[in-house]
Structures are given as C-alpha cells and as structure tokens.
Write a protein that holds these residues in place. Sequence first.
Motif, mmCIF file in Angstrom:
data_model
loop_
_atom_site.group_PDB
_atom_site.id
_atom_site.type_symbol
_atom_site.label_atom_id
_atom_site.label_comp_id
_atom_site.label_asym_id
_atom_site.label_seq_id
_atom_site.Cartn_x
_atom_site.Cartn_y
_atom_site.Cartn_z
ATOM 1 N N ALA A 55 0.834 -1.214 0.000
ATOM 2 C CA ALA A 55 0.000 0.000 0.000
ATOM 3 C C ALA A 55 0.867 1.263 0.000
ATOM 4 C CB ALA A 55 -0.937 0.001 1.205
ATOM 5 N N LYS A 56 1.981 1.241 0.731
ATOM 6 C CA LYS A 56 2.863 2.411 0.815
ATOM 7 C C LYS A 56 3.799 2.521 -0.385
ATOM 8 C CE LYS A 56 5.136 3.706 4.492
ATOM 9 N NZ LYS A 56 4.883 4.986 5.152
ATOM 10 N N GLY A 57 3.922 1.430 -1.143
ATOM 11 C CA GLY A 57 4.910 1.424 -2.209
ATOM 12 C C GLY A 57 6.321 1.484 -1.659
ATOM 13 N N PRO A 143 3.628 1.767 10.255
ATOM 14 C CA PRO A 143 4.498 2.867 9.835
ATOM 15 C C PRO A 143 3.623 4.101 9.629
ATOM 16 C CG PRO A 143 3.933 1.570 7.926
ATOM 17 C CD PRO A 143 3.199 0.946 9.108
ATOM 18 N N SER A 144 4.230 5.239 9.346
ATOM 19 C CA SER A 144 3.436 6.422 9.047
ATOM 20 C C SER A 144 2.577 6.151 7.797
ATOM 21 C CB SER A 144 4.342 7.629 8.841
ATOM 22 O OG SER A 144 5.374 7.321 7.930
ATOM 23 N N ALA A 145 1.351 6.711 7.780
ATOM 24 C CA ALA A 145 0.361 6.352 6.763
ATOM 25 C C ALA A 145 0.470 7.237 5.524
ATOM 26 C CB ALA A 145 -1.046 6.420 7.350
ATOM 27 N N ASN A 146 1.656 7.248 4.907
ATOM 28 C CA ASN A 146 1.900 8.037 3.697
ATOM 29 C C ASN A 146 2.552 7.134 2.656
ATOM 30 O OD1 ASN A 146 4.044 8.401 5.918
ATOM 31 N ND2 ASN A 146 5.214 8.648 4.028
ATOM 32 N N PRO A 147 2.377 7.453 1.361
ATOM 33 C CA PRO A 147 3.156 6.716 0.364
ATOM 34 C C PRO A 147 4.645 6.883 0.677
ATOM 35 C CG PRO A 147 1.476 8.078 -0.693
ATOM 36 C CD PRO A 147 1.517 8.480 0.754
ATOM 37 N N ILE A 151 5.520 13.210 2.547
ATOM 38 C CA ILE A 151 5.319 13.863 3.841
ATOM 39 C C ILE A 151 4.393 13.025 4.732
ATOM 40 C CG2 ILE A 151 4.517 15.978 4.962
ATOM 41 C CD1 ILE A 151 4.854 17.391 2.236
ATOM 42 N N SER A 152 4.725 12.921 5.999
ATOM 43 C CA SER A 152 3.896 12.156 6.931
ATOM 44 C C SER A 152 2.558 12.851 7.167
ATOM 45 C CB SER A 152 4.631 11.991 8.266
ATOM 46 O OG SER A 152 5.765 11.186 8.105
ATOM 47 N N PRO A 153 1.488 12.072 7.414
ATOM 48 C CA PRO A 153 0.139 12.625 7.566
ATOM 49 C C PRO A 153 -0.186 12.977 9.019
ATOM 50 C CG PRO A 153 0.022 10.241 7.455
ATOM 51 C CD PRO A 153 1.490 10.597 7.422
ATOM 52 N N VAL A 180 5.428 15.335 14.901
ATOM 53 C CA VAL A 180 6.585 14.631 14.328
ATOM 54 C C VAL A 180 6.604 13.222 14.929
ATOM 55 C CG1 VAL A 180 8.063 16.604 13.799
ATOM 56 C CG2 VAL A 180 8.176 15.559 16.074
ATOM 57 N N GLU A 181 7.248 12.287 14.216
ATOM 58 C CA GLU A 181 7.227 10.901 14.644
ATOM 59 C C GLU A 181 7.986 10.710 15.960
ATOM 60 O OE1 GLU A 181 8.118 12.093 11.756
ATOM 61 O OE2 GLU A 181 7.256 10.944 10.097
ATOM 62 N N SER A 182 7.814 9.502 16.494
ATOM 63 C CA SER A 182 8.442 9.182 17.776
ATOM 64 C C SER A 182 9.966 9.210 17.681
ATOM 65 C CB SER A 182 7.990 7.794 18.235
ATOM 66 O OG SER A 182 8.370 6.814 17.290
ATOM 67 N N SER A 229 16.733 11.088 1.416
ATOM 68 C CA SER A 229 15.572 11.830 0.948
ATOM 69 C C SER A 229 14.316 11.160 1.475
ATOM 70 C CB SER A 229 15.517 11.879 -0.581
ATOM 71 O OG SER A 229 14.273 12.452 -0.958
ATOM 72 N N HIS A 230 13.586 11.862 2.305
ATOM 73 C CA HIS A 230 12.432 11.305 2.978
ATOM 74 C C HIS A 230 11.560 12.498 3.281
ATOM 75 C CE1 HIS A 230 10.993 7.556 4.628
ATOM 76 N NE2 HIS A 230 10.623 8.131 5.745
ATOM 77 N N TYR A 231 10.297 12.273 3.542
ATOM 78 C CA TYR A 231 9.401 13.372 3.890
ATOM 79 C C TYR A 231 9.405 14.444 2.811
ATOM 80 C CZ TYR A 231 10.487 11.285 8.420
ATOM 81 O OH TYR A 231 10.696 10.421 9.430
HETATM 82 MG MG MG Z 1 7.557 7.292 7.917
#
Ligand code: MG
Length: 316
Positions: A55-57, A143-147, A151-153, A180-182, A229-231
């Motif tokens: 789902a996240k690819g 995990p965070s619910a983004n492709p 960017i994280s949702p 922001v994430e944990s 490269s993330h977010y």
């Molecule tokens: Mg994430």
Amino acid sequence: MTEAVTERLLPETGGIAAAARLLRAGALVAIPTETVYGLAADATNGRAVAQIFAAKGRPTFNPLICHVEDVAQAETLAHFSPMAQALAAAFWPGPLTLVLPRRDESGLSDLISAGLPSVALRAPAHPVARALIAELGRPVAAPSANPSGRISPTTAAHVLDGLSGRIAAVLDAGSCEVGVESTIVGLTDDTPRLLRPGGISAEALADVLGRPLAAPEGGAITAPGMMTSHYAPAALMRLNAKEPRPDEVRLGFGPGPADLNLSANGDLAEAAANLFAHLHALDAQGAHTIAVAPIPEHGLGAAINDRLRRAAAPRD
Ligand code: MG
Ligand code: TXA
C-alpha cells in the motif's frame, strides 16, 4: 491493489470497534496516534503486514514499529533491560520507540523486524489508538500512513490524499498533537543509541538515563527509514532562509511575515505540531520553492530540523 473505496470511520460512532474488526480480518486501517497517523495491520498476521509495504509502495521490507497497549504487553514481545524499563516507565505511553531484542515466542510476523533479531516497540498515548489496541487485544504494526518517501500525515485528509482506495479505512480523530514521529532509541546492547530524533527530546532521555545517548553504530543511521531523501514535498526546499526570495513561499518560525508560520511566538512544540500540515498546505499551492526560517537545534527543534533536512535532500 483493490479499487475499493476507503471508508472514513469516526471514534464517536462505533469506529474503534469497526476498525478492530477490519484489523482482525487482515485489512489495513489508518489510525490516529499522538505523533502522526499510522497505517495499521494486525502485527501477528504476516499477510496483513505484507500489505502495508504494497500500500505504501515501500521499495524494500524496512522494519516496522509495533504498537502496544502497555509495558506488560511489550514484555511478551521483547526483552527489557533495566535501561529499557526506565525509559518505558518515564515516557510510555508517549512518542518514544524502543528497539529491543525480540523474544523467540513473540508471535509477531517476521516481516515486522525485516529479518533483524530486534523489534521496535512503542505504546502510543493517543486515547483512540490505545482503545483500538485494547479492543483488538493484539499488537499493531504501523508505519506512518503516507506513500513511501512522502510527507507524513497529521490529519485523515492527508492520509486519504496519499492512500485513498489502497486501504480499507481511516479512523478519523482530527489532528495529531505532537506532529513529528516518535524518537527511536536502540537498546540492543549496553549502549543506548539515538536512531531517530523525534517527539521526546534527546535531553529528556539523557536526564532519565543519567548519560547522553550515543550516535547510531558506525556513525551511520541504522534505521532504514532514515534514508536521506524522505518526507519530500513536491516543491524544492531552502532551509535557514533569513529572507524569502520573490519566487518563493515562506514557512516562518517566530515573528515576521510568512505565508504560513510554524509558530509565531517561537514555540517548538507548536512548530512540530504544525510542521507536516504546513508543508502539505504550501506544497498544495504549487510553489516552486519553500523557504524555511531558521529553527533552533535544541529540544524538539532537533526532530523538526531532521525532517526539514530530509525534505530538502536531493532526490532521484
Ligand atoms: Mg515514515
Ligand atoms: O511516531 C511514529 O513513530 C509513527 C507512528 C505511526 O507511530 N511511526 C513511524 O513509523 O514513524 P515508520 O515506519 O515511518 O518509521 C519506523 C522507523 C523506520 O525508520 C525503521 O527503519 C525503524 O523505525 N525501525 C523499525 N524497526 C527497527 C529495528 N528493529 N531496528 C532499527 N530500526 C527499526
């Protein structure tokens, strides 16, 4: 992937029980936590966990965080050292993830650890997440619910922007408070290591442990989610920008003109809570470049700057 419509569930109208039923049946549900929305699956169901990656690819099977109700449930999944016990007692439920030696008899899908002998555990503080995990009676991989790489949702609308039609449902409980994430701490040997800065500051962790945390082993980031490269928003990013240029939109911090301000009075907790939502919003304006005001590096500022540097990193 299925073409099915993603259902929007509300906690106040039976949404928690409905989400638990979907998870028990092996479906994916995006759930609110105090940090960001997570893409949840029953952590004991390997087929369900595998669908998270589809789902996240996600290009590879990165290990996932497993969300638990409390320390008692966590201790059935991993071995807790005295340091792990001290950190859990101080910060759980809350935005702290502990990477610990995994128990052989944990019952968790092997995909969660991506073949590592460790598992990342966190007891989220969000009341809806807690009620859901209690109702399910099993740990939840999320995990965070983004492709992957985006960017994280921090709202259900962000989740649907990225994953609509690819997941069974989103449990909508409004905006995430921390934003922001944990923080991820590695505790697989005698040296506690900061694997990812996040919602609990390194200073607060050091206070409890009585020593500062070490860098990741070899100086390199060992959490695969820490790929450079993330977010990434679609717009380019220019950091530590004192003045915006004419063709840029301005993401402010502190007083002064800005298209959107993370915190007009320079509050880092407020800035963290606004970070991803403001990046989503500026990106939606189709800006060429987002110029970001300087942000101090202490406390939650370390996590904010970490996410901004990744958003600004060169992409392929
Ligand atoms: Mg994430
Ligand atoms: O706040 C959060 O942590 C959010 C919410 C949903 O809980 N979750 C989140 O998950 O950010 P995710 O998958 O986007 O990031 C998990 C990070 C990844 O960088 C992954 O590599 C690392 O945790 N991780 C998971 N298990 C690990 C392990 N056994 N050893 C080292 N790193 C691990």
